[in-house]
Each structure stands twice: as C-alpha cells, then as structure tokens.
Design a protein around this motif. Structure first.
Motif: not given
Length: 254
Positions: A4, A6, A30, A163, A219, A221, A249-250
């Motif tokens: 993912d 995000n 996300s 994350e 994920s 970021c 997306s997770f």
C-alpha cells in the motif's frame, strides 16, 4: 507482490493550503484524512473525500491530539476519558462526511505526536484501541512497523497495518529520527524511491548511522505536507511498479 502507498491529506485550513490532495490521490491507494483536530476544515475535508471516492482510494481517519496550533506534533498528557472521547468524536465526524461523499472510513491512523507516543505508551495506546473498537471493531489500525502498539492492537482483536515512512529517517532501533534532528526528513525523490524498493523487496531500511534495520511493512507513507510530496510519491510508485510490485490498499489485500 503488493504494498500500500498512503498519504496524509485533508490538512488545508481555510485560506491556508497544505499539500496537493487532488494530485496525490492520483498516486496513492489509501488516504489518511484529517479530522479537524490537528488540521482540516469541514468543507476542505469533504472535498478531499469526494476526490478520494472518485479515484477509488481507501479512506482512513487521521485522528490527533486536539492541537491545531502545533499541527498535532506536541505530546499531550490527556486523561483516558478525554482521549477516548476525542478519538471517537473524530472518527464519527469523518464517517459522516465520508457518507456524504459516497465513501466510508475503513481504518484509523493516529497523527503526529499521538502516533509516536502510543507506539510505546501502553496507557494511551489502550485508550486509542478502546476508542476504535467502540466505534467499529472492523476498522483497521495503522501503526509504526515493529512497535509495541502493533502487538497490543492485535491482542485486542484489531486488524493492524504496519507502516514505514518513505520520507523520514530511521534510527538503528527502528524508531523515526525526531523532526528536530538532522536526517529526520528526506527530500531526494530518487533516494527515497530506492530505499522504498529496498523496503518492499528486502524488508529493510538503512538507518541514519548506516546500519541496516529490519522493517516489515504493509504500507508506505509519503507525507502530503512535505515539499515535493507528489513528485516523491510518483517516483516511489514508478520505482515499485517497474520492479513488478503492485500498489494496492491494505484493506483490499485482506
């Protein structure tokens, strides 16, 4: 292989513009959308949610300490009743706006000081976990990869999403370099993309002291408020997809 991508969005406030949500939503899978306690106004949050819905981007509630002036980056010693109610309030507000935008909140990601503090503080972590479960126990909780919070949340029955941060420096113990120290925030898109490929492929990142740290993440970021954030996110996505890694997306990968 998939991961993912995000970003923290919905953080503009009135005439104060923070990031380029529309452009970032074309890159990420996300979106952690501000709930008004560290940033974001209702009209701007609603617009971000509508854009996310149009792009098919998964929505999370980016909950924070009540700290508009400090952008949610100052620690607060909140009583449990206050912290739990605060998190419940923020999730509920975003749920209402998301419904109006034709989408829904599927996970929670704490912001800033709250995110970092509950990674290791059992009492406030328990408060956030209790608040999420009180609203909807099916919501996922995004946590710092390898943190104590990951274990606490799983033990409480929450789905956890671990994350990593593309644009933040790591220390040898796997924690983030504090923002007031050298190497805390990274700005070179090519270097960031290369280290995220290392993360996705090997499950490691190189710390500021040169050591290699194991980081198992679901994920990645990219902070939406960082200078050049969209370019950085685009380069990370390009580098990963070129290597055969799917951005997804997770919540869709469950």
């Amino acid at each position: 292989m998939n991961i993912d991508l995000n970003s923290d969005l919905g953080e503009s406030f009135g005439a104060w513009r923070m990031g380029d949500d529309a452009a970032m939503l074309a890159v990420v899978s996300s979106a952690n959308v501000a709930c008004g306690f560290h940033a974001g106004d209702p009209a701007g949050i609603l617009q971000t949610l509508r854009s996310a819905a149009a792009q098919g981007v998964c929505i999370g509630a980016h909950v924070s300490y009540p700290d508009l002036v400090g952008f949610g980056r100052r620690n607060m010693d909140m009583a449990s009743a206050d912290l739990q109610a605060s998190v419940i309030y923020q999730i509920g507000a975003l749920q209402g706006l998301a419904t109006a935008a034709g989408t829904r909140v599927r996970y929670v990601k704490p912001h800033g000081a709250l995110y970092n503090f509950i990674a290791h503080d059992a009492r406030q972590a328990a408060d956030v976990i209790a608040a999420v479960k009180a609203v909807d126990p099916s919501l996922g909780l995004v946590v710092l990869a390898g943190s104590a919070l990951a274990g606490w949340a799983r033990e409480a029955g929450l789905r956890t999403i671990e994350e990593a941060f593309a644009d933040r420096g790591y220390r040898a113990d796997g924690s983030l370099v504090p923002r007031n120290q050298p190497g805390a925030v990274l700005h070179d898109p090519e270097a960031v993309a290369a280290r995220m490929l290392q993360l996705a492929r090997d499950g490691t990142v190189t710390a500021v002291d040169g050591s290699v740290v194991r980081v198992a993440a679901d994920s990645i970021c990219v902070h939406g408020d960082s200078p050049g954030a969209v370019t950085m996110a685009q380069r990370v996505r390009e580098r990963l997809t070129a290597d055969g890694i799917t951005i997804r997306s997770f919540m869709d990968a469950a």
